[in-house]
Design an enzyme around this catalytic site. Sequence first.
Site, mmCIF file in Angstrom:
data_model
loop_
_atom_site.group_PDB
_atom_site.id
_atom_site.type_symbol
_atom_site.label_atom_id
_atom_site.label_comp_id
_atom_site.label_asym_id
_atom_site.label_seq_id
_atom_site.Cartn_x
_atom_site.Cartn_y
_atom_site.Cartn_z
ATOM 1 N N ASP A 96 -5.040 2.973 -2.990
ATOM 2 C CA ASP A 96 -3.725 3.603 -2.861
ATOM 3 C C ASP A 96 -3.581 4.738 -3.865
ATOM 4 O O ASP A 96 -3.027 5.798 -3.554
ATOM 5 C CB ASP A 96 -2.615 2.575 -3.079
ATOM 6 C CG ASP A 96 -2.712 1.390 -2.137
ATOM 7 O OD1 ASP A 96 -3.190 1.574 -0.998
ATOM 8 O OD2 ASP A 96 -2.322 0.288 -2.540
ATOM 9 N N ALA A 129 0.817 -1.212 0.000
ATOM 10 C CA ALA A 129 0.000 0.000 0.000
ATOM 11 C C ALA A 129 0.851 1.263 0.000
ATOM 12 O O ALA A 129 0.631 2.183 -0.794
ATOM 13 C CB ALA A 129 -0.937 -0.012 1.213
#
Length: 383
Positions: A304, A46
């Site tokens: 993300d 992430a």
Amino acid sequence: MTTDGPRNAPDVVDVVALGESMVTFLPSRPGRLADVPSFERGIGGAESNVACQLAAAGHAVRWVSRVGADGFGDHLVETVGSFGVDVSSVGRDSSRPTGVYFRTAGDRSTDAHEVAYYRAGSAASAMSADTVDLAAVRAGRVLHLSGITAALSPGCLDLLRELTAPAPGRPLVSFDVNHRAGLWPDADGPRVLLELARRADVVFVGEDEAEEVWGVTGGPSEIRAVLPEPGVLVVKQAAQGATAFVSAAGTEAAGSRAAGAASVGAAAPRRRGRAITPPARPQPADTFVPALAVDVVATTGAGDAFAAGFLSATLRGLPVKTRLRHGHLWAAAALTVPGDLATPPTRAHADHLAALDDDTWETLRLGPGWTQAGKAPEEVRTP
């Protein structure tokens, strides 16, 4: 035995992202993991996803983590670095491996989807205040973290608590809740994630995620009631859109922390990147921006990308509505490619689309290839 990155006074950058990245094995064809004969190698994480996309968009970015002293660790560091990310503060650990995972093709949200993680005891799980370069972590105008790191080990959780603790000159802390139920073997997850989110300046959380973790069912306003502390709270509402809540006091505190970040952890460092410019006008208490219609290829990495787009616009001092639009545009770039990472739209292209009137914005439909250089914005509009 461990080998850490350099501990010299680091350059100040726009964004520091701290967290684990793993080598990802993507199937060569659809089917059960038991039936897939071969896989292609990629990377997934992430925080490193955010770092790579911000660097690809021209921001000065540093990724801080730990990887094994193995070939997979080499691949991660080289790949993240190839996006223009500073990887000089990534530690190498000869006694712990780099994490890897395998996944099937298709959408992660389906019951048929499989993911097999091999991350227990990984090098990144050994991150702590003693094993990472805290000066390098704090030498960013924005420090981006996620709840995934907090779940990796007690040392990782202690590290996040130290980094989010109130302190003079603390960077602007961006925190993506990123709840992963499988990483929390006990009931501590909801409490810990709430604690960390309340200490951050900018928080990203999904509406469905807030219901799963904290049992909040009343929508963005009730989530804000649970999280009144962050200066900026972004509630992602899946295909519906996203709502940002901004408090004047929180915005002032965030601006102060961003301005003071250069003095943390280094003596008169050489400055790089751009300072965060506070918006010229007072921001509304809450702003909703509808999501774009997208021909989805895969959902992996879209959250993300949204965070990266929002932070990029924040670094540029753009209004909250425009920040949300950039988040949607960067998410659309991720949604229209098969892997975790997508090249974000060029700044000019994204600015053009983000400036469209509301009616035109709601008629856009984006498909694979829409971010290609030289592609006119009109080519992605629906009739």
